[in-house]
Design an enzyme around this catalytic site. Structure first.
Site, short mmCIF file in Angstrom:
data_model
loop_
_atom_site.label_atom_id
_atom_site.label_comp_id
_atom_site.label_asym_id
_atom_site.label_seq_id
_atom_site.Cartn_x
_atom_site.Cartn_y
_atom_site.Cartn_z
N GLU A 88 -2.72 -7.29 7.21
CA GLU A 88 -1.43 -7.27 7.91
C GLU A 88 -1.49 -8.11 9.18
O GLU A 88 -2.58 -8.41 9.71
CB GLU A 88 -1.05 -5.81 8.24
CG GLU A 88 0.30 -5.62 8.90
CD GLU A 88 1.48 -6.13 8.08
OE1 GLU A 88 1.62 -7.37 7.96
OE2 GLU A 88 2.27 -5.30 7.60
N HIS B 119 0.82 -1.22 0.00
CA HIS B 119 0.00 0.00 0.00
C HIS B 119 0.86 1.26 0.00
O HIS B 119 2.04 1.24 0.34
CB HIS B 119 -0.92 0.00 1.22
CG HIS B 119 -0.17 -0.03 2.53
ND1 HIS B 119 0.41 1.09 3.09
CD2 HIS B 119 0.13 -1.05 3.37
CE1 HIS B 119 1.01 0.78 4.21
NE2 HIS B 119 0.87 -0.53 4.41
#
Length: 205
Positions: free
Chosen positions: A103, A29
């Protein structure tokens, strides 16, 4: 926090049966404020900052030469927004969120500066209070990638630095290195392992 035994090494048959040997492009990201402050984000849903959104828009042109057929992203906002910007810029309509690409859950370590505790987490010898064990994180990241690779053509995987680190170790992706924010990494099977092409950062950066 508690100590954990080292995670078992994955054997080659597990690598090949769990993960289809197909090429894909991985991209972490875009930048967040916590990235700038070198704070661990984990499952905390920190949004992209203005730089992160600009990074995603700039990555569109880098990704355009790849024959990408779909976008598969972590559901955390920083990855989802990055993926939405990329999918729109590339004109890719096939878009899916894959929960197992989120994550690692760092528990009480989330929001704290990077420290030796994280090295212990990735070594599989420390489970943060309220977090997950590395062996479980690695296993779900592999499952998420496996699902993302189902179907025709090459997917764009939009996820996180920890996901890259888990996949890199499990699949023996070479060369070693850290995935920078919004830098495409082209990954393909190579011998018994995998080969990554792209601008990786040194492990200690």
């Amino acid at each position: 926090m508690r100590e954990a035994p080292p995670p078992p090494a994955l054997k080659d048959p597990q690598r090949t049966t769990m993960t289809p040997r197909k090429p894909f492009v991985f991209i972490r990201h875009g930048q967040t404020d916590w990235n700038l402050q070198r704070k661990a984000q984990g499952s905390t849903d920190i949004p992209l900052n203005a730089t992160g959104r600009a990074q995603a828009r700039a990555a569109v042109e880098i990704l355009r030469p790849f024959a990408l057929t779909r976008v598969v992203a972590s559901p955390l906002g920083r990855a989802r927004e990055t993926a939405e910007i990329l999918a729109e810029g590339l004109g890719i309509e096939a878009f899916a969120l894959e929960p197992d690409l989120r994550e690692a859950g760092f528990g009480v370590l989330e929001g704290t500066p990077w420290s030796d505790s994280f090295a212990a987490f990735y070594a599989g010898t420390l489970i943060p209070e309220g977090g997950e064990a590395f062996v479980d994180f690695r296993a779900r990241a592999l499952l998420g990638l496996g699902r993302a690779l189902q179907g025709e053509g090459a997917p764009l995987i939009v996820a996180h630095g920890g996901v890259w680190k888990a996949l890199r170790g499990a699949l023996d992706i070479r060369p070693r290195g850290v995935a920078p924010n919004c830098v495409p990494l082209s990954v393909r099977p190579h011998g018994e392992g995998w080969l990554a092409e792209g601008d990786l950062e040194p492990e200690n950066s």
